[in-house]
Design a protein around this motif. Structure first.
Motif, PDB file in Angstrom:
ATOM      1  N   PHE A  10       0.840  -1.180   0.000  1.00 33.05           N
ATOM      2  CA  PHE A  10       0.000   0.000   0.000  1.00 33.05           C
ATOM      3  C   PHE A  10       0.881   1.237   0.000  1.00 33.05           C
ATOM      4  CE2 PHE A  10      -2.520  -3.271   2.145  1.00 33.05           C
ATOM      5  CZ  PHE A  10      -3.638  -3.264   1.331  1.00 33.05           C
ATOM      6  N   THR A  11       0.468   2.239  -0.730  1.00 34.92           N
ATOM      7  CA  THR A  11       1.270   3.454  -0.831  1.00 34.92           C
ATOM      8  C   THR A  11       1.320   4.234   0.469  1.00 34.92           C
ATOM      9  OG1 THR A  11      -0.659   4.668  -1.667  1.00 34.92           O
ATOM     10  CG2 THR A  11       0.814   3.691  -3.302  1.00 34.92           C
ATOM     11  N   ASP A  12       0.369   4.004   1.359  1.00 35.00           N
ATOM     12  CA  ASP A  12       0.339   4.754   2.621  1.00 35.00           C
ATOM     13  C   ASP A  12       0.779   3.916   3.827  1.00 35.00           C
ATOM     14  OD1 ASP A  12      -1.903   3.141   2.480  1.00 35.00           O
ATOM     15  OD2 ASP A  12      -3.247   4.608   3.380  1.00 35.00           O
ATOM     16  N   VAL A  13       1.418   2.777   3.568  1.00 34.92           N
ATOM     17  CA  VAL A  13       1.909   1.940   4.660  1.00 34.92           C
ATOM     18  C   VAL A  13       3.377   1.590   4.385  1.00 34.92           C
ATOM     19  CG1 VAL A  13       1.558  -0.142   6.038  1.00 34.92           C
ATOM     20  CG2 VAL A  13      -0.402   0.953   4.955  1.00 34.92           C
ATOM     21  N   PRO A  14       4.281   2.488   4.738  1.00 32.99           N
ATOM     22  CA  PRO A  14       5.705   2.194   4.528  1.00 32.99           C
ATOM     23  C   PRO A  14       6.179   1.110   5.497  1.00 32.99           C
ATOM     24  CG  PRO A  14       5.454   4.242   5.746  1.00 32.99           C
ATOM     25  CD  PRO A  14       4.066   3.801   5.345  1.00 32.99           C
ATOM     26  N   VAL A  15       7.262   0.459   5.151  1.00 30.80           N
ATOM     27  CA  VAL A  15       7.816  -0.603   5.988  1.00 30.80           C
ATOM     28  C   VAL A  15       8.134  -0.081   7.388  1.00 30.80           C
ATOM     29  CG1 VAL A  15       9.748  -2.215   6.210  1.00 30.80           C
ATOM     30  CG2 VAL A  15       8.747  -1.818   3.991  1.00 30.80           C
ATOM     31  N   SER A  16       8.458   1.190   7.495  1.00 33.96           N
ATOM     32  CA  SER A  16       8.823   1.774   8.794  1.00 33.96           C
ATOM     33  C   SER A  16       7.620   1.990   9.719  1.00 33.96           C
ATOM     34  CB  SER A  16       9.539   3.111   8.571  1.00 33.96           C
ATOM     35  OG  SER A  16       8.685   3.999   7.864  1.00 33.96           O
ATOM     36  N   LYS A  17       6.408   1.893   9.189  1.00 31.85           N
ATOM     37  CA  LYS A  17       5.210   2.112  10.008  1.00 31.85           C
ATOM     38  C   LYS A  17       5.043   0.954  10.999  1.00 31.85           C
ATOM     39  CE  LYS A  17       0.596   3.925   9.571  1.00 31.85           C
ATOM     40  NZ  LYS A  17       0.899   5.148  10.248  1.00 31.85           N
ATOM     41  N   SER A  18       4.694   1.279  12.233  1.00 33.08           N
ATOM     42  CA  SER A  18       4.598   0.255  13.278  1.00 33.08           C
ATOM     43  C   SER A  18       3.532  -0.805  12.969  1.00 33.08           C
ATOM     44  CB  SER A  18       4.308   0.899  14.628  1.00 33.08           C
ATOM     45  OG  SER A  18       3.059   1.566  14.597  1.00 33.08           O
ATOM     46  N   SER A  19       2.523  -0.465  12.204  1.00 36.78           N
ATOM     47  CA  SER A  19       1.446  -1.410  11.890  1.00 36.78           C
ATOM     48  C   SER A  19       1.726  -2.250  10.638  1.00 36.78           C
ATOM     49  CB  SER A  19       0.130  -0.653  11.704  1.00 36.78           C
ATOM     50  OG  SER A  19       0.258   0.311  10.672  1.00 36.78           O
ATOM     51  N   TYR A  20       2.871  -2.036   9.986  1.00 37.65           N
ATOM     52  CA  TYR A  20       3.182  -2.700   8.720  1.00 37.65           C
ATOM     53  C   TYR A  20       3.042  -4.225   8.825  1.00 37.65           C
ATOM     54  CZ  TYR A  20       5.691  -4.069   4.496  1.00 37.65           C
ATOM     55  OH  TYR A  20       6.032  -4.621   3.288  1.00 37.65           O
ATOM     56  N   LEU A  58      -3.743  -9.210   5.618  1.00 37.49           N
ATOM     57  CA  LEU A  58      -3.845  -9.392   4.167  1.00 37.49           C
ATOM     58  C   LEU A  58      -3.655 -10.869   3.817  1.00 37.49           C
ATOM     59  CD1 LEU A  58      -1.722  -6.419   2.819  1.00 37.49           C
ATOM     60  CD2 LEU A  58      -4.136  -6.796   2.413  1.00 37.49           C
ATOM     61  N   ALA A  59      -2.610 -11.458   4.375  1.00 36.42           N
ATOM     62  CA  ALA A  59      -2.307 -12.863   4.098  1.00 36.42           C
ATOM     63  C   ALA A  59      -3.406 -13.796   4.585  1.00 36.42           C
ATOM     64  CB  ALA A  59      -0.971 -13.242   4.743  1.00 36.42           C
ATOM     65  N   ALA A  60      -4.136 -13.377   5.618  1.00 34.82           N
ATOM     66  CA  ALA A  60      -5.222 -14.198   6.159  1.00 34.82           C
ATOM     67  C   ALA A  60      -6.528 -14.022   5.388  1.00 34.82           C
ATOM     68  CB  ALA A  60      -5.435 -13.863   7.628  1.00 34.82           C
ATOM     69  N   GLY A  61      -6.566 -13.088   4.436  1.00 37.25           N
ATOM     70  CA  GLY A  61      -7.788 -12.883   3.658  1.00 37.25           C
ATOM     71  C   GLY A  61      -8.849 -12.086   4.383  1.00 37.25           C
ATOM     72  N   VAL A  62      -8.425 -11.259   5.348  1.00 38.71           N
ATOM     73  CA  VAL A  62      -9.372 -10.457   6.113  1.00 38.71           C
ATOM     74  C   VAL A  62      -9.711  -9.161   5.385  1.00 38.71           C
ATOM     75  CG1 VAL A  62      -9.680  -9.179   8.294  1.00 38.71           C
ATOM     76  CG2 VAL A  62      -8.663 -11.459   8.304  1.00 38.71           C
ATOM     77  N   THR A  63      -8.756  -8.600   4.661  1.00 35.41           N
ATOM     78  CA  THR A  63      -8.987  -7.363   3.917  1.00 35.41           C
ATOM     79  C   THR A  63      -8.043  -7.287   2.730  1.00 35.41           C
ATOM     80  OG1 THR A  63      -9.147  -4.952   4.060  1.00 35.41           O
ATOM     81  CG2 THR A  63      -7.351  -5.987   5.281  1.00 35.41           C
ATOM     82  N   ILE A  64      -8.367  -6.417   1.794  1.00 42.05           N
ATOM     83  CA  ILE A  64      -7.473  -6.152   0.672  1.00 42.05           C
ATOM     84  C   ILE A  64      -7.169  -4.663   0.556  1.00 42.05           C
ATOM     85  CG2 ILE A  64      -8.077  -8.177  -0.683  1.00 42.05           C
ATOM     86  CD1 ILE A  64      -9.983  -6.380  -2.316  1.00 42.05           C
ATOM     87  N   GLY A  65      -7.677  -3.883   1.506  1.00 37.71           N
ATOM     88  CA  GLY A  65      -7.473  -2.436   1.434  1.00 37.71           C
ATOM     89  C   GLY A  65      -8.474  -1.783   0.496  1.00 37.71           C
ATOM     90  N   TYR A  66      -8.177  -0.537   0.144  1.00 38.72           N
ATOM     91  CA  TYR A  66      -9.073   0.219  -0.727  1.00 38.72           C
ATOM     92  C   TYR A  66      -8.688   0.049  -2.194  1.00 38.72           C
ATOM     93  CZ  TYR A  66     -10.946   2.462   3.439  1.00 38.72           C
ATOM     94  OH  TYR A  66     -11.561   2.695   4.637  1.00 38.72           O
ATOM     95  N   ASN A  67      -9.620   0.323  -3.080  1.00 38.72           N
ATOM     96  CA  ASN A  67      -9.398   0.172  -4.521  1.00 38.72           C
ATOM     97  C   ASN A  67      -8.331   1.108  -5.067  1.00 38.72           C
ATOM     98  OD1 ASN A  67     -11.312  -1.832  -4.722  1.00 38.72           O
ATOM     99  ND2 ASN A  67     -12.972  -0.422  -5.237  1.00 38.72           N
ATOM    100  N   ASP A  68      -8.031   2.184  -4.354  1.00 37.37           N
ATOM    101  CA  ASP A  68      -7.036   3.145  -4.834  1.00 37.37           C
ATOM    102  C   ASP A  68      -5.610   2.774  -4.432  1.00 37.37           C
ATOM    103  OD1 ASP A  68      -7.087   3.703  -2.124  1.00 37.37           O
ATOM    104  OD2 ASP A  68      -7.644   5.817  -2.352  1.00 37.37           O
TER     105      ASP A  68
END
Length: 186
Positions: free
Chosen positions: A1-11, A18-28
């Motif tokens: 995701f463009t708004d989730v850099p590797v440095s973000k604590s929630s990365y 994502l890997a569990a199939g819970v969400t895919i994020g937004y279409n953008d």
């Protein structure tokens, strides 16, 4: 995701859901980790987390091949590792990664315009496949996971060749045993 850099604590946590199939994020292409969840979003997340029936289809390592964009390095690392570990013949992931970095230099399948990377010698994509006989050239260009699997296939065929010299006992689980297979790649 463009708004989730590797440095973000929630990365890491975001990659796990994502890997569990819970969400895919937004279409953008964004995840919007700093926005509050709406009730319907939370309900969907909870239902997918609790039941396989509602889970989303998960692409390998969270990569969607239809995007025709280069995934981040962590995803490429995952794709290379997964391809090695799921091959029909034991090949150390380190061998596949080393070939990819030496052949390609940047772990890129596509250029900035979304076109496949093709070098002057005809090397295609991330694994820089030049010997395309028996392989689908269009898929080599546009399907990153296929490009990687073909690279793995070429390495395994090289390892099994009887006309190449060997190192020690030629055990596939030992990195040094792959020396001549790697040297014969392209």
């Amino acid at each position: 995701f463009t708004d989730v850099p590797v440095s973000k604590s929630s990365y890491s946590s975001i990659r796990k859901i994502l890997a569990a199939g819970v969400t895919i994020g937004y279409n953008d292409g964004k995840f919007r980790p700093d926005e509050s969840l709406k009730r319907n979003q939370f309900s969907a997340f909870l239902a997918r987390a609790m039941s396989d029936q509602f889970r989303l289809v998960v692409n390998t390592c969270g990569y969607d091949p239809d995007t025709r964009t280069n995934p981040d390095l962590q995803t490429v690392n995952c794709l290379l590792t997964r391809s090695a570990l799921t091959a029909d013949f034991p090949i150390p992931p380190e061998i596949v990664k080393a070939v990819a970095i030496v052949e390609n230099g940047a772990w890129k399948q596509f250029d900035a315009n979304g076109d496949p990377v093709i070098t002057e010698d005809g090397g295609i994509g991330l694994m820089q496949v030049t010997n395309t006989a028996g392989y689908d050239v269009n898929r080599l260009k546009y399907d990153l996971t296929y490009n990687i699997s073909v690279g793995v296939d070429i390495l395994i065929k090289n390892f099994k060749r009887t006309d190449l010299p060997t190192v020690a006992e030629k055990k596939p689980e030992e990195l040094e045993s792959w020396y001549f297979a790697v040297m014969a790649y392209n």
